[in-house]
Design a protein around this motif. Structure first.
Motif, PDB file in Angstrom:
ATOM      1  N   ASP A   1      32.407  38.962  38.666  1.00  0.00           N
ATOM      2  CA  ASP A   1      32.933  37.944  39.573  1.00  0.00           C
ATOM      3  C   ASP A   1      33.823  38.534  40.662  1.00  0.00           C
ATOM      4  OD1 ASP A   1      31.620  35.915  38.166  1.00  0.00           O
ATOM      5  OD2 ASP A   1      33.271  35.754  36.736  1.00  0.00           O
ATOM      6  N   ILE A   2      34.634  39.507  40.328  1.00  0.00           N
ATOM      7  CA  ILE A   2      35.609  40.048  41.288  1.00  0.00           C
ATOM      8  C   ILE A   2      35.102  41.306  41.994  1.00  0.00           C
ATOM      9  CG2 ILE A   2      36.871  41.427  39.600  1.00  0.00           C
ATOM     10  CD1 ILE A   2      38.495  39.465  42.432  1.00  0.00           C
ATOM     11  N   LEU A   3      34.284  42.101  41.339  1.00  0.00           N
ATOM     12  CA  LEU A   3      33.847  43.373  41.906  1.00  0.00           C
ATOM     13  C   LEU A   3      33.136  43.228  43.249  1.00  0.00           C
ATOM     14  CD1 LEU A   3      33.814  46.418  41.528  1.00  0.00           C
ATOM     15  CD2 LEU A   3      31.735  46.161  40.177  1.00  0.00           C
ATOM     16  N   PRO A   4      32.227  42.282  43.432  1.00  0.00           N
ATOM     17  CA  PRO A   4      31.596  42.130  44.751  1.00  0.00           C
ATOM     18  C   PRO A   4      32.605  41.840  45.863  1.00  0.00           C
ATOM     19  CG  PRO A   4      30.305  40.986  43.107  1.00  0.00           C
ATOM     20  CD  PRO A   4      31.590  41.410  42.436  1.00  0.00           C
ATOM     21  N   GLU A   5      33.621  41.065  45.549  1.00  0.00           N
ATOM     22  CA  GLU A   5      34.646  40.762  46.560  1.00  0.00           C
ATOM     23  C   GLU A   5      35.441  42.017  46.914  1.00  0.00           C
ATOM     24  OE1 GLU A   5      34.725  37.913  48.223  1.00  0.00           O
ATOM     25  OE2 GLU A   5      32.986  37.392  46.993  1.00  0.00           O
ATOM     26  N   VAL A   6      35.771  42.815  45.918  1.00  0.00           N
ATOM     27  CA  VAL A   6      36.486  44.069  46.157  1.00  0.00           C
ATOM     28  C   VAL A   6      35.642  44.978  47.048  1.00  0.00           C
ATOM     29  CG1 VAL A   6      37.343  46.185  45.059  1.00  0.00           C
ATOM     30  CG2 VAL A   6      37.851  43.956  44.039  1.00  0.00           C
ATOM     31  N   LEU A   7      34.365  45.080  46.741  1.00  0.00           N
ATOM     32  CA  LEU A   7      33.482  45.947  47.530  1.00  0.00           C
ATOM     33  C   LEU A   7      33.332  45.463  48.968  1.00  0.00           C
ATOM     34  CD1 LEU A   7      30.819  46.775  44.848  1.00  0.00           C
ATOM     35  CD2 LEU A   7      32.362  48.380  45.972  1.00  0.00           C
ATOM     36  N   LYS A   8      33.320  44.166  49.183  1.00  0.00           N
ATOM     37  CA  LYS A   8      33.257  43.638  50.549  1.00  0.00           C
ATOM     38  C   LYS A   8      34.494  44.050  51.343  1.00  0.00           C
ATOM     39  CE  LYS A   8      30.503  39.575  49.406  1.00  0.00           C
ATOM     40  NZ  LYS A   8      30.533  38.107  49.243  1.00  0.00           N
ATOM     41  N   VAL A   9      35.662  43.970  50.715  1.00  0.00           N
ATOM     42  CA  VAL A   9      36.905  44.362  51.384  1.00  0.00           C
ATOM     43  C   VAL A   9      36.890  45.857  51.699  1.00  0.00           C
ATOM     44  CG1 VAL A   9      39.411  44.596  51.082  1.00  0.00           C
ATOM     45  CG2 VAL A   9      38.264  42.477  50.409  1.00  0.00           C
ATOM     46  N   VAL A  10      36.456  46.673  50.753  1.00  0.00           N
ATOM     47  CA  VAL A  10      36.368  48.121  50.970  1.00  0.00           C
ATOM     48  C   VAL A  10      35.386  48.411  52.107  1.00  0.00           C
ATOM     49  CG1 VAL A  10      35.613  50.309  49.948  1.00  0.00           C
ATOM     50  CG2 VAL A  10      37.025  48.734  48.613  1.00  0.00           C
ATOM     51  N   ASP A  11      34.246  47.760  52.088  1.00  0.00           N
ATOM     52  CA  ASP A  11      33.224  47.954  53.117  1.00  0.00           C
ATOM     53  C   ASP A  11      33.768  47.611  54.502  1.00  0.00           C
ATOM     54  OD1 ASP A  11      30.484  48.612  53.801  1.00  0.00           O
ATOM     55  OD2 ASP A  11      30.157  46.474  54.132  1.00  0.00           O
ATOM     56  N   GLU A  12      34.474  46.495  54.604  1.00  0.00           N
ATOM     57  CA  GLU A  12      35.068  46.097  55.887  1.00  0.00           C
ATOM     58  C   GLU A  12      36.117  47.109  56.341  1.00  0.00           C
ATOM     59  OE1 GLU A  12      36.565  42.142  55.357  1.00  0.00           O
ATOM     60  OE2 GLU A  12      34.554  41.329  54.987  1.00  0.00           O
ATOM     61  N   GLY A  13      36.912  47.602  55.404  1.00  0.00           N
ATOM     62  CA  GLY A  13      37.933  48.589  55.736  1.00  0.00           C
ATOM     63  C   GLY A  13      37.348  49.903  56.209  1.00  0.00           C
ATOM     64  N   LEU A  14      36.233  50.289  55.634  1.00  0.00           N
ATOM     65  CA  LEU A  14      35.601  51.551  56.011  1.00  0.00           C
ATOM     66  C   LEU A  14      34.864  51.458  57.344  1.00  0.00           C
ATOM     67  CD1 LEU A  14      34.158  52.712  52.588  1.00  0.00           C
ATOM     68  CD2 LEU A  14      36.085  53.696  53.834  1.00  0.00           C
ATOM     69  N   ALA A  15      34.508  50.269  57.757  1.00  0.00           N
ATOM     70  CA  ALA A  15      33.731  50.098  58.986  1.00  0.00           C
ATOM     71  C   ALA A  15      34.402  50.760  60.188  1.00  0.00           C
ATOM     72  CB  ALA A  15      33.491  48.614  59.263  1.00  0.00           C
TER      73      ALA A  15
ATOM     74  N   GLU B   1      25.328  43.026  34.509  1.00  0.00           N
ATOM     75  CA  GLU B   1      25.490  41.893  35.422  1.00  0.00           C
ATOM     76  C   GLU B   1      26.295  42.293  36.656  1.00  0.00           C
ATOM     77  OE1 GLU B   1      26.892  38.342  33.519  1.00  0.00           O
ATOM     78  OE2 GLU B   1      25.477  38.575  31.864  1.00  0.00           O
ATOM     79  N   ALA B   2      27.319  43.097  36.466  1.00  0.00           N
ATOM     80  CA  ALA B   2      28.115  43.568  37.604  1.00  0.00           C
ATOM     81  C   ALA B   2      27.271  44.490  38.491  1.00  0.00           C
ATOM     82  CB  ALA B   2      29.371  44.301  37.120  1.00  0.00           C
ATOM     83  N   LEU B   3      26.469  45.334  37.887  1.00  0.00           N
ATOM     84  CA  LEU B   3      25.596  46.222  38.652  1.00  0.00           C
ATOM     85  C   LEU B   3      24.626  45.413  39.508  1.00  0.00           C
ATOM     86  CD1 LEU B   3      24.702  49.151  39.252  1.00  0.00           C
ATOM     87  CD2 LEU B   3      23.088  48.909  37.347  1.00  0.00           C
ATOM     88  N   GLU B   4      24.061  44.374  38.941  1.00  0.00           N
ATOM     89  CA  GLU B   4      23.146  43.517  39.695  1.00  0.00           C
ATOM     90  C   GLU B   4      23.880  42.830  40.847  1.00  0.00           C
ATOM     91  OE1 GLU B   4      19.721  41.981  41.004  1.00  0.00           O
ATOM     92  OE2 GLU B   4      19.917  43.438  39.407  1.00  0.00           O
ATOM     93  N   ALA B   5      25.104  42.393  40.611  1.00  0.00           N
ATOM     94  CA  ALA B   5      25.899  41.752  41.675  1.00  0.00           C
ATOM     95  C   ALA B   5      26.174  42.729  42.816  1.00  0.00           C
ATOM     96  CB  ALA B   5      27.208  41.212  41.098  1.00  0.00           C
ATOM     97  N   ILE B   6      26.433  43.984  42.484  1.00  0.00           N
ATOM     98  CA  ILE B   6      26.667  45.009  43.508  1.00  0.00           C
ATOM     99  C   ILE B   6      25.391  45.223  44.322  1.00  0.00           C
ATOM    100  CG2 ILE B   6      27.127  47.458  43.915  1.00  0.00           C
ATOM    101  CD1 ILE B   6      28.824  47.390  41.309  1.00  0.00           C
ATOM    102  N   ARG B   7      24.282  45.316  43.640  1.00  0.00           N
ATOM    103  CA  ARG B   7      23.012  45.591  44.313  1.00  0.00           C
ATOM    104  C   ARG B   7      22.563  44.447  45.222  1.00  0.00           C
ATOM    105  NH1 ARG B   7      20.045  48.974  39.465  1.00  0.00           N
ATOM    106  NH2 ARG B   7      21.129  50.920  39.957  1.00  0.00           N
ATOM    107  N   LEU B   8      23.070  43.247  44.984  1.00  0.00           N
ATOM    108  CA  LEU B   8      22.725  42.106  45.837  1.00  0.00           C
ATOM    109  C   LEU B   8      23.550  42.056  47.118  1.00  0.00           C
ATOM    110  CD1 LEU B   8      22.260  39.320  43.135  1.00  0.00           C
ATOM    111  CD2 LEU B   8      20.475  40.496  44.447  1.00  0.00           C
ATOM    112  N   LEU B   9      24.608  42.871  47.183  1.00  0.00           N
ATOM    113  CA  LEU B   9      25.450  42.899  48.377  1.00  0.00           C
ATOM    114  C   LEU B   9      24.734  43.599  49.529  1.00  0.00           C
ATOM    115  CD1 LEU B   9      28.870  43.918  46.804  1.00  0.00           C
ATOM    116  CD2 LEU B   9      28.197  41.650  47.622  1.00  0.00           C
TER     117      LEU B   9
END
Length: 121
Positions: free
Chosen positions: A43-57, A77-85
């Motif tokens: 639930d939280i990991l995809p949101e964290v990755l979005k923030v990291v991705d935006e910061g790295l841009a 399940e978390a791995l699948e959520a990451i792969r859908l990003l």
């Protein structure tokens, strides 16, 4: 822990990261590995990755980075959520094999990948 058990765990660890090391080697000129170990925080990991991705841009011109997410074997399940990003930053994600689990193994895997790439973690 006996020497045989240690050798078995070491072989399992190496088997867990073998494909990821080959995949990471495809990324050219990586200077920084942003490592994120996970258990099953779907639930939280995809949101964290979005923030990291935006910061790295904004940093892509300064340093080439690679996001490496390494999960516990239970983290499917978390791995699948990451792969859908739809991350813009280069990224690599995988699960450790059953028997070589825990946050310590995931952190070690991140450090090993950074070492292969001769990048900071």
């Amino acid at each position: 822990m006996g020497a045989e058990r240690f050798k078995d765990l070491e072989a399992l660890f190496n088997e867990s990261i073998k494909d990821a090391v080959l995949q990471a080697d495809v990324f050219n000129e990586v200077n920084v590995v942003i490592g994120i170990p996970f258990y099953n925080e779907k639930d939280i990991l995809p949101e964290v990755l979005k923030v990291v991705d935006e910061g790295l841009a904004g940093l892509q011109d300064l340093r080439k980075s690679l996001i490496v997410c390494v999960g516990d074997p239970i983290g499917t399940e978390a791995l699948e959520a990451i792969r859908l990003l739809n991350l813009k930053s280069p990224h690599l994600e995988f699960l450790m094999k059953p028997g070589i689990n825990g946050r310590g193994a995931s952190i070690r895997a991140i450090l090993e990948i950074a070492d292969v790439l001769e990048a900071d973690a």
